[in-house]
Design a protein around this motif. Structure first.
Motif, PDB file in Angstrom:
ATOM      1  N   ALA A   1      32.464  71.517  49.359  1.00  0.00           N
ATOM      2  CA  ALA A   1      32.155  72.928  49.133  1.00  0.00           C
ATOM      3  C   ALA A   1      33.307  73.790  49.627  1.00  0.00           C
ATOM      4  O   ALA A   1      33.459  74.019  50.833  1.00  0.00           O
ATOM      5  CB  ALA A   1      30.859  73.312  49.843  1.00  0.00           C
ATOM      6  N   HIS A   2      34.137  74.235  48.693  1.00  0.00           N
ATOM      7  CA  HIS A   2      35.187  75.212  48.999  1.00  0.00           C
ATOM      8  C   HIS A   2      35.506  75.957  47.703  1.00  0.00           C
ATOM      9  O   HIS A   2      35.689  75.332  46.656  1.00  0.00           O
ATOM     10  CB  HIS A   2      36.443  74.540  49.550  1.00  0.00           C
ATOM     11  N   PRO A   3      35.576  77.289  47.764  1.00  0.00           N
ATOM     12  CA  PRO A   3      35.741  78.062  46.530  1.00  0.00           C
ATOM     13  C   PRO A   3      37.153  78.072  45.955  1.00  0.00           C
ATOM     14  O   PRO A   3      37.330  78.486  44.803  1.00  0.00           O
ATOM     15  CB  PRO A   3      35.339  79.483  46.954  1.00  0.00           C
ATOM     16  N   GLU A   4      38.157  77.622  46.714  1.00  0.00           N
ATOM     17  CA  GLU A   4      39.544  77.706  46.257  1.00  0.00           C
ATOM     18  C   GLU A   4      40.088  76.315  45.912  1.00  0.00           C
ATOM     19  O   GLU A   4      40.277  75.479  46.799  1.00  0.00           O
ATOM     20  CB  GLU A   4      40.421  78.355  47.323  1.00  0.00           C
ATOM     21  N   PRO A   5      40.380  76.049  44.621  1.00  0.00           N
ATOM     22  CA  PRO A   5      40.881  74.725  44.219  1.00  0.00           C
ATOM     23  C   PRO A   5      42.212  74.341  44.845  1.00  0.00           C
ATOM     24  O   PRO A   5      42.539  73.159  44.912  1.00  0.00           O
ATOM     25  CB  PRO A   5      41.004  74.848  42.693  1.00  0.00           C
ATOM     26  N   GLN A   6      43.005  75.322  45.297  1.00  0.00           N
ATOM     27  CA  GLN A   6      44.299  75.008  45.901  1.00  0.00           C
ATOM     28  C   GLN A   6      44.244  74.977  47.425  1.00  0.00           C
ATOM     29  O   GLN A   6      45.285  74.982  48.089  1.00  0.00           O
ATOM     30  CB  GLN A   6      45.341  76.032  45.437  1.00  0.00           C
TER      31      GLN A   6
END
Length: 257
Positions: free
Chosen positions: A12-17
């Motif tokens: 769960a993390h909103p930033e793919p980078q």
């Protein structure tokens, strides 16, 4: 030759980078290179719905929603929504569950909390055996034989999650998921992997190499020795009996020495 296992990696993390996603990508590739089968649930990429609603139990809108009972019955009647059933199938197949998230306000992101809320329901993750009446939790839980591992990144300094740290020792800080979720459902909870001061990691290998070593021990590391519930160590009120750790209090008394 490494024994082959099936692993479910939930992140769960909103930033793919983000660092979280890079560690996830490399961790999955590393496990696959060892011959393991890895299933993925990237909750933000899936646009996972984290909110428990009456629709989960497939009941009319004008009917009172009794959450635990109605969702349990929907599970038993095979009436759960497709998204829940798909994740249930992954959990059933997995020999190990890896849960990866940044620690936000000393807890997991809401989208991951909602993954547990909607999936770990009575009948599936705990409850009573319909035939024997046996309570399905802890050492009798339905997930006995599976391993659970938390991977988390956080902003705290390393010492702050140590035995005398201001934020609390990491196993106690994550007691809700390690004991209240993994151990409660029968899983063997592994010591968590935590990366403190994550925003100040400038050399990627300073994070990746320790994680890689942790993943290499996924099926060999000794689990946290949480006490079993049904062997006489607890009263019927779920309180530690007076003869064990007399005079001591706190979360650590629930781990056998």
């Amino acid at each position: 030759m490494t024994d082959q296992h099936t692993i479910l990696w939930v992140s769960a993390h909103p930033e793919p980078q983000s660092l979280t996603h890079q560690l996830r990508s490399d961790g999955i590739a590393h496990l696959q290179a060892q011959g393991h089968r890895v299933m993925e649930s990237d909750l933000y990429a899936m646009d996972w719905n984290p909110v428990v609603r009456a629709a989960d139990a497939n009941i009319p809108q004008d009917q009172r929603f009794q959450v635990a009972a109605d969702v349990r019955q929907a599970y038993l009647d095979h009436r759960l929504p497709d998204d829940i059933r798909a994740e249930h199938a992954k959990i059933r197949d997995a020999d190990a569950l890896i849960v990866q998230f940044p620690l936000w306000w000393y807890g997991m992101p809401a989208i991951m909390k909602g993954w547990f809320d909607r999936l770990f329901i009575s009948g599936f993750a705990f409850g009573k055996d319909a035939d024997t009446g046996m309570r399905l939790r802890y050492e009798q839980g339905p997930f006995v034989g599976k391993r659970g591992l938390v991977l988390t990144t956080l902003g705290d300094r390393p010492a702050s999650i140590g035995p005398r740290g201001k934020s609390g020792e990491i196993t106690e800080l994550l007691h809700d998921i390690l004991h209240g979720t993994f151990a409660y459902t029968g899983m063997s909870a592994l010591p968590p992997w935590a990366l403190p001061s994550a925003d100040f990691i400038h050399e990627y290998n300073d994070a990746w190499h320790p994680l890689r070593a942790k993943l290499d021990r996924l099926f060999s590391e000794t689990p946290i020795a949480y006490r079993p519930q049904f062997t006489g160590q607890y009263t019927e009120e779920w309180e530690l009996v007076p003869g064990i750790a007399p005079g001591e209090t706190g979360l650590s008394i629930h781990i056998a020495e």
